[in-house]
Design a protein around this motif. Structure first.
Motif, PDB file in Angstrom:
ATOM      1  N   CYS A 124       8.685   2.104 -20.663  1.00  0.00           N
ATOM      2  CA  CYS A 124       7.380   2.742 -20.456  1.00  0.00           C
ATOM      3  C   CYS A 124       6.667   2.950 -21.786  1.00  0.00           C
ATOM      4  CB  CYS A 124       7.549   4.094 -19.762  1.00  0.00           C
ATOM      5  SG  CYS A 124       8.115   3.990 -18.056  1.00  0.00           S
ATOM      6  N   ILE A 126       4.135   5.870 -23.258  1.00  0.00           N
ATOM      7  CA  ILE A 126       3.425   7.139 -23.134  1.00  0.00           C
ATOM      8  C   ILE A 126       2.581   7.256 -24.397  1.00  0.00           C
ATOM      9  CG2 ILE A 126       3.607   9.595 -22.650  1.00  0.00           C
ATOM     10  CD1 ILE A 126       4.928   7.772 -20.530  1.00  0.00           C
ATOM     11  N   ALA A 130      -1.262  11.555 -24.518  1.00  0.00           N
ATOM     12  CA  ALA A 130      -1.032  11.572 -23.072  1.00  0.00           C
ATOM     13  C   ALA A 130      -0.178  12.781 -22.713  1.00  0.00           C
ATOM     14  CB  ALA A 130      -0.355  10.287 -22.622  1.00  0.00           C
ATOM     15  N   VAL A 132       2.395  14.339 -19.664  1.00  0.00           N
ATOM     16  CA  VAL A 132       3.165  14.215 -18.425  1.00  0.00           C
ATOM     17  C   VAL A 132       3.737  15.599 -18.153  1.00  0.00           C
ATOM     18  CG1 VAL A 132       4.991  13.000 -17.194  1.00  0.00           C
ATOM     19  CG2 VAL A 132       3.738  11.842 -19.026  1.00  0.00           C
ATOM     20  N   VAL A 138       8.215   9.098 -13.347  1.00  0.00           N
ATOM     21  CA  VAL A 138       7.475   7.932 -13.831  1.00  0.00           C
ATOM     22  C   VAL A 138       8.440   6.760 -13.851  1.00  0.00           C
ATOM     23  CG1 VAL A 138       6.183   6.956 -15.765  1.00  0.00           C
ATOM     24  CG2 VAL A 138       5.949   9.393 -15.205  1.00  0.00           C
ATOM     25  N   LEU A 144       0.873   4.966 -19.741  1.00  0.00           N
ATOM     26  CA  LEU A 144      -0.131   6.026 -19.766  1.00  0.00           C
ATOM     27  C   LEU A 144      -0.967   5.836 -21.018  1.00  0.00           C
ATOM     28  CD1 LEU A 144       2.040   7.396 -17.806  1.00  0.00           C
ATOM     29  CD2 LEU A 144       1.099   9.551 -18.618  1.00  0.00           C
ATOM     30  N   SER A 145      -2.221   5.482 -20.843  1.00  0.00           N
ATOM     31  CA  SER A 145      -3.115   5.257 -21.977  1.00  0.00           C
ATOM     32  C   SER A 145      -3.459   6.579 -22.667  1.00  0.00           C
ATOM     33  CB  SER A 145      -4.387   4.567 -21.492  1.00  0.00           C
ATOM     34  OG  SER A 145      -4.093   3.288 -20.969  1.00  0.00           O
ATOM     35  N   SER A 148      -4.485  10.298 -21.130  1.00  0.00           N
ATOM     36  CA  SER A 148      -4.303  10.372 -19.683  1.00  0.00           C
ATOM     37  C   SER A 148      -3.361  11.520 -19.354  1.00  0.00           C
ATOM     38  CB  SER A 148      -3.775   9.049 -19.130  1.00  0.00           C
ATOM     39  OG  SER A 148      -2.586   8.665 -19.794  1.00  0.00           O
ATOM     40  N   THR A 149      -3.490  12.074 -18.135  1.00  0.00           N
ATOM     41  CA  THR A 149      -2.739  13.272 -17.754  1.00  0.00           C
ATOM     42  C   THR A 149      -2.165  13.133 -16.358  1.00  0.00           C
ATOM     43  OG1 THR A 149      -4.164  14.699 -19.108  1.00  0.00           O
ATOM     44  CG2 THR A 149      -2.874  15.765 -17.388  1.00  0.00           C
ATOM     45  N   LEU A 150      -0.855  13.304 -16.264  1.00  0.00           N
ATOM     46  CA  LEU A 150      -0.198  13.480 -14.980  1.00  0.00           C
ATOM     47  C   LEU A 150       0.140  14.957 -14.866  1.00  0.00           C
ATOM     48  CD1 LEU A 150       2.342  10.481 -14.858  1.00  0.00           C
ATOM     49  CD2 LEU A 150      -0.121  10.485 -14.414  1.00  0.00           C
ATOM     50  N   HIS A 161      -0.593   1.321 -14.389  1.00  0.00           N
ATOM     51  CA  HIS A 161      -1.362   1.493 -15.628  1.00  0.00           C
ATOM     52  C   HIS A 161      -2.394   2.597 -15.406  1.00  0.00           C
ATOM     53  CE1 HIS A 161      -3.106  -0.053 -19.499  1.00  0.00           C
ATOM     54  NE2 HIS A 161      -4.040   0.777 -19.074  1.00  0.00           N
ATOM     55  N   PHE A 162      -2.269   3.670 -16.184  1.00  0.00           N
ATOM     56  CA  PHE A 162      -3.234   4.763 -16.156  1.00  0.00           C
ATOM     57  C   PHE A 162      -4.205   4.589 -17.323  1.00  0.00           C
ATOM     58  CE2 PHE A 162       0.559   6.468 -14.084  1.00  0.00           C
ATOM     59  CZ  PHE A 162       0.017   7.039 -12.939  1.00  0.00           C
TER      60      PHE A 162
END
Length: 212
Positions: A124, A126, A130, A132, A138, A144-145, A148-150, A161-162
């Motif tokens: 992955c 991250i 970003a 998480v 995941v 995760l670009s 970006s937020t999970l 792809h985020f």
């Protein structure tokens, strides 16, 4: 000591992360480069040269430094024939919470945050800044670009792809090999092999089995 598979823009960043963490990077393997050096380090050869490289060094770890998720998975599948060990690259200025699993070959970039009880699969990315949040899952080959937020308890399937500055609200699921557009806000589950954009995110492309 690390060898990076792929010599491009992503590999420059991974090299810097490893060096910042006190690791030595021996060089790169890349089938598409004829140069003998890249980014101040030697190009050690092509993928077919892996057996010779493994025989010559006892303590090598590898990271696939290919930014495209599908190409990274294809390379991982190709490398299954070799007895190699994948390492991880975790920038010292990232934050990793308690009981976080980070799979082999994954890269955690500067100022990324991975909070408690989260699972990050293999290979992955991250990216910088970003987030998480807690209790996320995941799967492998996810990217995760930047920014970006999970949020809490999000599940991301293989190869998602985020896009930059995208946000997924708590408890939602994004199916495998989907694409979430930059700046999008996901407020409902996204099925596999979909492309969703906007705020709130709407599906603009959906494939039943991922074929293009």
């Amino acid at each position: 000591m690390f060898v990076l598979i792929g010599a491009g823009g992503h590999s420059k960043v991974v090299k810097d992360i490893l060096i910042a963490g006190g690791h030595r990077v021996l060089g790169f393997l890349d089938d598409n480069r004829s140069e003998t050096s890249f980014c101040g380090l030697p190009v050690l050869g092509k993928i077919k040269d892996l057996p010779t490289l493994i025989d010559s060094e006892d303590s090598l770890s590898f990271i696939i430094t290919i930014g495209d998720n599908k190409k990274r998975k294809h390379m991982a599948d190709e490398l299954n024939q070799y007895p190699i060990r994948f390492g991880t690259a975790v920038h010292p200025q990232s934050f990793i919470g308690d009981n976080v699993h980070i799979g082999e070959g994954s890269v955690i970039m500067p100022f990324a945050v991975i909070n408690a009880d989260t699972f990050i699969g293999s290979h992955c990315i991250i990216n910088s800044h970003a987030v998480v949040e807690h209790d996320c899952i995941v799967d492998s080959f996810v990217h995760l670009s930047p920014q970006s937020t999970l949020t809490g308890s999000v599940k991301a399937g293989e190869g998602v792809h985020f896009g930059a500055s995208s946000c997924i609200i708590p408890g939602k699921q994004v199916g495998c090999w989907s694409i979430i557009g930059a700046g999008s806000t996901v407020i409902r589950d996204i099925p596999a092999f979909s492309t969703a954009v906007g705020s709130p995110a709407k599906i603009i492309k959906a494939l039943e089995d991922g074929r293009t």
